[in-house]
Design an enzyme around this catalytic site. Structure first.
Site, PDB file in Angstrom:
ATOM      1  N   ASP A  31      27.034 -23.981   8.149  1.00  0.00           N
ATOM      2  CA  ASP A  31      25.887 -24.359   7.332  1.00  0.00           C
ATOM      3  C   ASP A  31      24.955 -25.219   8.184  1.00  0.00           C
ATOM      4  O   ASP A  31      25.418 -26.076   8.933  1.00  0.00           O
ATOM      5  CB  ASP A  31      26.363 -25.135   6.097  1.00  0.00           C
ATOM      6  CG  ASP A  31      25.286 -25.281   5.050  1.00  0.00           C
ATOM      7  OD1 ASP A  31      24.254 -25.929   5.336  1.00  0.00           O
ATOM      8  OD2 ASP A  31      25.463 -24.753   3.944  1.00  0.00           O
ATOM      9  N   ASN A  88      28.602 -21.304  -5.775  1.00  0.00           N
ATOM     10  CA  ASN A  88      27.584 -21.716  -6.739  1.00  0.00           C
ATOM     11  C   ASN A  88      26.958 -20.443  -7.304  1.00  0.00           C
ATOM     12  O   ASN A  88      26.618 -19.534  -6.548  1.00  0.00           O
ATOM     13  CB  ASN A  88      26.503 -22.559  -6.066  1.00  0.00           C
ATOM     14  CG  ASN A  88      27.052 -23.841  -5.481  1.00  0.00           C
ATOM     15  OD1 ASN A  88      27.984 -24.417  -6.021  1.00  0.00           O
ATOM     16  ND2 ASN A  88      26.492 -24.278  -4.377  1.00  0.00           N
ATOM     17  N   VAL A  97      20.532 -19.750  -2.477  1.00  0.00           N
ATOM     18  CA  VAL A  97      20.336 -18.463  -1.811  1.00  0.00           C
ATOM     19  C   VAL A  97      21.069 -17.427  -2.655  1.00  0.00           C
ATOM     20  O   VAL A  97      22.276 -17.545  -2.878  1.00  0.00           O
ATOM     21  CB  VAL A  97      20.875 -18.482  -0.361  1.00  0.00           C
ATOM     22  CG1 VAL A  97      20.735 -17.111   0.275  1.00  0.00           C
ATOM     23  CG2 VAL A  97      20.155 -19.538   0.464  1.00  0.00           C
ATOM     24  N   HIS A 101      27.888 -16.437  -1.587  1.00  0.00           N
ATOM     25  CA  HIS A 101      28.465 -17.130  -0.438  1.00  0.00           C
ATOM     26  C   HIS A 101      29.428 -18.206  -0.916  1.00  0.00           C
ATOM     27  O   HIS A 101      29.195 -18.867  -1.919  1.00  0.00           O
ATOM     28  CB  HIS A 101      27.380 -17.749   0.460  1.00  0.00           C
ATOM     29  CG  HIS A 101      26.419 -18.655  -0.237  1.00  0.00           C
ATOM     30  ND1 HIS A 101      25.420 -18.190  -1.086  1.00  0.00           N
ATOM     31  CD2 HIS A 101      26.289 -20.005  -0.212  1.00  0.00           C
ATOM     32  CE1 HIS A 101      24.713 -19.216  -1.540  1.00  0.00           C
ATOM     33  NE2 HIS A 101      25.233 -20.333  -1.028  1.00  0.00           N
ATOM     34  N   HIS A 103      31.212 -21.721   0.036  1.00  0.00           N
ATOM     35  CA  HIS A 103      31.133 -22.908   0.880  1.00  0.00           C
ATOM     36  C   HIS A 103      32.568 -23.342   1.177  1.00  0.00           C
ATOM     37  O   HIS A 103      33.319 -23.679   0.253  1.00  0.00           O
ATOM     38  CB  HIS A 103      30.424 -24.056   0.155  1.00  0.00           C
ATOM     39  CG  HIS A 103      28.986 -23.819  -0.114  1.00  0.00           C
ATOM     40  ND1 HIS A 103      27.994 -24.303   0.693  1.00  0.00           N
ATOM     41  CD2 HIS A 103      28.366 -23.143  -1.118  1.00  0.00           C
ATOM     42  CE1 HIS A 103      26.819 -23.947   0.202  1.00  0.00           C
ATOM     43  NE2 HIS A 103      27.027 -23.242  -0.906  1.00  0.00           N
TER      44      HIS A 103
END
Length: 116
Positions: A31, A88, A97, A101, A103
Site C-alpha cells: 500500500d 472494505n 477503490v 482488495h 488489506h
C-alpha cells in the site's frame, strides 16, 4: 479490465507498484499509504467491484485471494504474532477503490477494530 480502475491499471502494468507476490490470478503489492509496518493489498487480477460480488461470482477466485494473503503473511513473518485481513465494501465500509482488495496488516499491535 476496467479502463478507469486504478487496480486494473496496476495489473496491466500501466501504474507502478511494489509487488510482493504474483500468481496467475492474483497480485499482492505494498500500500502506498501504509497503516501498519506491513500493509499489503491482495487483489484478483480480474475486476470485481467488491468482496460480495467476488464471493458470489467466483468463489474459487475468492479462495485464491485468501490463499495468496496467507502466503504473503507467512513470507512477511506475520504468522507468529498475527495479522489482520480486511475487506472494505461500499461507502459505509470505507471502500475507496472499487476493485475488490484485501488489506493485509501486521508487524505491530493493530489496536481496536473500529475507531469511534
Amino acid at each position: 479490465m476496467e479502463s478507469d480502475c486504478l487496480f486494473c491499471r496496476i495489473v496491466a502494468g500501466e501504474i507502478p507498484a511494489t509487488i510482493v507476490r504474483e500468481t496467475d490470478k492474483t497480485l499482492a503489492f505494498r500500500d502506498i499509504t501504509p497503516k501498519a509496518p506491513v500493509h499489503v493489498l491482495v487483489i484478483p487480477k480480474e475486476h470485481y467491484a467488491d468482496v460480495a460480488t467476488l464471493g458470489q461470482g467466483d468463489p474459487a477466485l475468492a479462495g485464491e485471494v485468501l490463499a495468496t494473503a496467507a502466503t504473503v503473511a507467512e513470507e512477511e513473518g506475520l504468522l507468529g504474532d498475527g495479522f489482520r485481513l480486511m475487506f472494505n465494501t461500499g461507502a459505509y465500509g470505507g471502500q475507496e477503490v472499487f476493485h475488490v482488495h484485501a488489506h493485509l496488516l501486521g508487524g505491530a499491535p493493530l489496536g481496536p477494530m473500529l475507531a469511534r
